[in-house]
Design a protein around this motif. Structure first.
Motif, PDB file in Angstrom:
ATOM      1  N   MET A   1       0.843  -1.195   0.000  1.00 47.03           N
ATOM      2  CA  MET A   1       0.000   0.000   0.000  1.00 47.03           C
ATOM      3  C   MET A   1       0.876   1.242   0.000  1.00 47.03           C
ATOM      4  SD  MET A   1      -3.009   1.124   2.683  1.00 47.03           S
ATOM      5  CE  MET A   1      -4.207  -0.085   2.115  1.00 47.03           C
ATOM      6  N   LYS A   2       0.470   2.255  -0.739  1.00 47.55           N
ATOM      7  CA  LYS A   2       1.175   3.534  -0.755  1.00 47.55           C
ATOM      8  C   LYS A   2       1.043   4.209   0.610  1.00 47.55           C
ATOM      9  CE  LYS A   2       1.717   3.193  -5.300  1.00 47.55           C
ATOM     10  NZ  LYS A   2       3.015   3.142  -6.005  1.00 47.55           N
ATOM     11  N   THR A   3       2.051   5.032   0.958  1.00 47.30           N
ATOM     12  CA  THR A   3       2.068   5.663   2.281  1.00 47.30           C
ATOM     13  C   THR A   3       2.285   7.161   2.183  1.00 47.30           C
ATOM     14  OG1 THR A   3       2.977   3.641   3.279  1.00 47.30           O
ATOM     15  CG2 THR A   3       3.168   5.680   4.545  1.00 47.30           C
ATOM     16  N   LEU A   4       1.423   7.901   2.851  1.00 46.29           N
ATOM     17  CA  LEU A   4       1.603   9.338   3.019  1.00 46.29           C
ATOM     18  C   LEU A   4       2.188   9.574   4.404  1.00 46.29           C
ATOM     19  CD1 LEU A   4       1.195  12.342   2.273  1.00 46.29           C
ATOM     20  CD2 LEU A   4      -1.109  12.160   3.258  1.00 46.29           C
ATOM     21  N   TYR A   5       3.406  10.126   4.459  1.00 46.98           N
ATOM     22  CA  TYR A   5       4.020  10.531   5.723  1.00 46.98           C
ATOM     23  C   TYR A   5       3.711  12.004   5.933  1.00 46.98           C
ATOM     24  CZ  TYR A   5       6.699   6.166   5.762  1.00 46.98           C
ATOM     25  OH  TYR A   5       7.066   4.842   5.789  1.00 46.98           O
ATOM     26  N   LEU A   6       2.936  12.292   6.961  1.00 49.74           N
ATOM     27  CA  LEU A   6       2.536  13.670   7.248  1.00 49.74           C
ATOM     28  C   LEU A   6       3.204  14.139   8.536  1.00 49.74           C
ATOM     29  CD1 LEU A   6       0.896  16.237   6.864  1.00 49.74           C
ATOM     30  CD2 LEU A   6      -1.075  15.063   7.875  1.00 49.74           C
ATOM     31  N   HIS A   7       4.176  15.030   8.386  1.00 50.59           N
ATOM     32  CA  HIS A   7       4.885  15.605   9.531  1.00 50.59           C
ATOM     33  C   HIS A   7       4.159  16.878   9.951  1.00 50.59           C
ATOM     34  CE1 HIS A   7       8.285  18.402  10.865  1.00 50.59           C
ATOM     35  NE2 HIS A   7       8.005  17.640  11.894  1.00 50.59           N
ATOM     36  N   VAL A   8       3.610  16.887  11.160  1.00 54.81           N
ATOM     37  CA  VAL A   8       2.728  17.979  11.589  1.00 54.81           C
ATOM     38  C   VAL A   8       3.346  18.892  12.639  1.00 54.81           C
ATOM     39  CG1 VAL A   8       0.679  16.621  11.054  1.00 54.81           C
ATOM     40  CG2 VAL A   8       1.604  16.559  13.390  1.00 54.81           C
ATOM     41  N   CYS A  35       8.763  11.052  -2.453  1.00 53.27           N
ATOM     42  CA  CYS A  35       8.546  12.343  -3.112  1.00 53.27           C
ATOM     43  C   CYS A  35       8.133  13.381  -2.073  1.00 53.27           C
ATOM     44  CB  CYS A  35       7.459  12.212  -4.182  1.00 53.27           C
ATOM     45  SG  CYS A  35       7.041  13.777  -4.990  1.00 53.27           S
ATOM     46  N   TYR A  36       8.752  14.552  -2.166  1.00 53.18           N
ATOM     47  CA  TYR A  36       8.380  15.698  -1.331  1.00 53.18           C
ATOM     48  C   TYR A  36       7.830  16.761  -2.284  1.00 53.18           C
ATOM     49  CZ  TYR A  36       8.681  19.160   2.448  1.00 53.18           C
ATOM     50  OH  TYR A  36       8.389  20.087   3.420  1.00 53.18           O
ATOM     51  N   PRO A  37       6.533  16.696  -2.587  1.00 50.33           N
ATOM     52  CA  PRO A  37       5.982  17.484  -3.700  1.00 50.33           C
ATOM     53  C   PRO A  37       5.944  18.985  -3.431  1.00 50.33           C
ATOM     54  CG  PRO A  37       4.224  16.369  -2.515  1.00 50.33           C
ATOM     55  CD  PRO A  37       5.510  15.868  -1.926  1.00 50.33           C
ATOM     56  N   GLU A  38       6.058  19.744  -4.523  1.00 51.53           N
ATOM     57  CA  GLU A  38       5.824  21.182  -4.479  1.00 51.53           C
ATOM     58  C   GLU A  38       4.466  21.460  -5.121  1.00 51.53           C
ATOM     59  OE1 GLU A  38       8.910  23.447  -6.233  1.00 51.53           O
ATOM     60  OE2 GLU A  38      10.459  22.750  -4.843  1.00 51.53           O
ATOM     61  N   GLU A  86       1.361   7.497  -8.370  1.00 52.41           N
ATOM     62  CA  GLU A  86       1.507   6.700  -9.588  1.00 52.41           C
ATOM     63  C   GLU A  86       2.979   6.427  -9.890  1.00 52.41           C
ATOM     64  OE1 GLU A  86      -0.497   8.698 -12.750  1.00 52.41           O
ATOM     65  OE2 GLU A  86      -2.450   8.738 -11.717  1.00 52.41           O
ATOM     66  N   THR A  87       3.865   7.294  -9.371  1.00 53.63           N
ATOM     67  CA  THR A  87       5.306   7.143  -9.614  1.00 53.63           C
ATOM     68  C   THR A  87       6.057   6.686  -8.367  1.00 53.63           C
ATOM     69  OG1 THR A  87       5.168   8.937 -11.239  1.00 53.63           O
ATOM     70  CG2 THR A  87       7.369   8.338 -10.470  1.00 53.63           C
ATOM     71  N   SER A 117      -8.140   9.117   2.273  1.00 50.27           N
ATOM     72  CA  SER A 117      -7.159   8.019   2.203  1.00 50.27           C
ATOM     73  C   SER A 117      -7.846   6.660   2.093  1.00 50.27           C
ATOM     74  CB  SER A 117      -6.232   8.048   3.419  1.00 50.27           C
ATOM     75  OG  SER A 117      -6.962   7.854   4.620  1.00 50.27           O
ATOM     76  N   ASP A 118      -8.957   6.487   2.788  1.00 48.67           N
ATOM     77  CA  ASP A 118      -9.715   5.232   2.678  1.00 48.67           C
ATOM     78  C   ASP A 118     -10.281   5.064   1.272  1.00 48.67           C
ATOM     79  OD1 ASP A 118      -9.178   4.567   5.272  1.00 48.67           O
ATOM     80  OD2 ASP A 118     -11.156   5.118   6.050  1.00 48.67           O
ATOM     81  N   ALA A 119     -10.808   6.153   0.713  1.00 51.83           N
ATOM     82  CA  ALA A 119     -11.426   6.082  -0.613  1.00 51.83           C
ATOM     83  C   ALA A 119     -10.401   5.751  -1.690  1.00 51.83           C
ATOM     84  CB  ALA A 119     -12.127   7.398  -0.934  1.00 51.83           C
ATOM     85  N   HIS A 120      -9.156   6.222  -1.496  1.00 56.74           N
ATOM     86  CA  HIS A 120      -8.132   6.031  -2.536  1.00 56.74           C
ATOM     87  C   HIS A 120      -7.048   5.040  -2.115  1.00 56.74           C
ATOM     88  CE1 HIS A 120      -9.909   9.164  -5.005  1.00 56.74           C
ATOM     89  NE2 HIS A 120     -10.038   9.896  -3.910  1.00 56.74           N
ATOM     90  N   GLN A 121      -7.283   4.371  -1.003  1.00 58.33           N
ATOM     91  CA  GLN A 121      -6.496   3.205  -0.589  1.00 58.33           C
ATOM     92  C   GLN A 121      -4.990   3.501  -0.446  1.00 58.33           C
ATOM     93  OE1 GLN A 121      -7.782   0.257  -3.562  1.00 58.33           O
ATOM     94  NE2 GLN A 121      -9.152  -0.597  -2.028  1.00 58.33           N
TER      95      GLN A 121
END
Length: 372
Positions: A1-8, A35-38, A86-87, A117-121
């Protein structure tokens, strides 16, 4: 599963160093599947490196908040993240304001993020650095007095006035906020760290952060080793607070004075190391949070019967306005300011002299000038 790391954040816990690490090493991160997107849109007063601002920033128009636009901006940002998935297997977001906003004006962040996140897994892992509460509120007040490089500070309250009715105390109930996060994403996805160099590999928060997301700091990474957002010492903060009171200075004059203060800050801080709370005040303040902090140590760090933070306050020195170092700092500030004015005038005079010499030369040889 893809992972979003959110540093708050939380605020004042080395977030600028983490954001700089991710920005300067984007190519290296990409090669390892991160990836650290802009984002194309920006917010006034917020640097591009803070790429999670869209999660926490309210949108206003003519003094009226725009919840529909906020929702749209959230969806636009998350769709960009989904595109990156996707990448890349891992996407990193960071913004220290998310912690405070989720306590106040953007309480819908977590249910919205969970639903998306649930909707897009893809999974969400929240990274939180915690600073001892007395040090947090001390540093937070100093930062507010200091202001940013492109925004004037309007904070004129003394420390005693500020701490009497501090609005940011809602940020300090760490356990309650972590429990809220856990209710959406589960404890296993909440990564909690103490903001303390003693707990970081080689004392570096950059190395610690990389380890949290499954990477290792190597010589390939670019690290500037500079303090990106330096906290003002007690004396420099007091001088700056008084400057904030001055009504008749322009923005350029204000930022000129601010820079001169920051230039002498290191010397001031090394001579007179002080906190805004006394040892006794710190002990009383921290006792309020001690039991919940111990719960954090047990439930999020697997440390039973342990204080989350060092509770020995015997070495604390309280800042006093009558301290003997304040006059020295005022002299340093006045000298630095005058020297910079003289140097600027010297450069301007040199440029004018050069221009004048050019005009004189043309007047001495008018025919040569005409031929050209």
């Amino acid at each position: 599963m893809k992972t979003l790391y959110l540093h708050v954040g939380t605020p004042k816990t080395g977030t600028c160093a983490i954001q700089e690490l991710c920005t300067l090493n984007q190519g290296l991160l990409n090669s390892q599947g991160y990836c650290y997107p802009e984002f194309t849109y920006s917010y006034p007063g917020f640097g591009k490196r803070r790429n999670a601002v869209f999660l926490q920033r309210p949108i206003w128009k003519d003094g009226v908040r725009q919840p529909e636009q906020e929702k749209q901006r959230f969806l636009e940002g998350m769709d960009i993240i989904r595109k990156h998935f996707e990448t890349y297997d891992n996407v990193i977001l960071s913004d220290e304001g998310v912690w405070g906003s989720s306590c106040e004006n953007r309480k819908s962040i977590w249910p919205e993020l969970k639903e998306y996140s649930d909707a897009h897994q893809f999974s969400v892992k929240i990274i939180v650095y915690l600073r001892r509460q007395d040090l947090f509120i001390d540093s937070f007040w100093r930062q507010r007095v200091k202001g940013s490089r492109n925004k004037r500070s309007k904070i004129v309250l003394s420390w005693d006035e500020y701490v009497k009715d501090c609005p940011e105390t809602s940020y300090l109930d760490y356990y309650a906020e972590l429990e809220k996060l856990s209710s959406f994403f589960g404890k296993k996805n909440i990564i909690v760290r103490r903001f303390d160099r003693n707990y970081f590999p080689n004392g570096m928060i950059q190395a610690d952060f990389l380890e949290l997301i499954g990477l290792k700091l190597t010589d390939e990474y670019v690290i500037t080793h500079q303090s990106v957002n330096v906290s003002m010492s007690g004396n420099i903060c007091e001088i700056k607070r008084v400057i904030n009171l001055l009504p008749d200075i322009t923005d350029s004059e204000y930022f000129f004075l601010r820079k001169n203060l920051i230039d002498i800050n290191g010397v001031s801080g090394s001579e007179y190391k002080s906190n805004m709370f006394s040892a006794q005040e710190t002990e009383a303040f921290m006792e309020t949070y001690r039991q919940d902090n111990r719960k954090i140590a047990e439930e999020y760090l697997n440390e039973k019967d342990t204080d989350l933070f060092d509770m020995d306050f015997s070495g604390i020195c309280k800042w006093e306005k009558g301290n003997p170092y304040l006059l020295d700092d005022i002299i340093r500030f006045a000298t630095a300011t005058n020297l910079n004015i003289l140097r600027k005038m010297g450069k301007e005079n040199a440029a004018l002299r050069q221009e004048l010499d050019g005009l004189k030369s043309k007047l001495r040889h008018p025919f040569r000038t005409f031929i050209r």
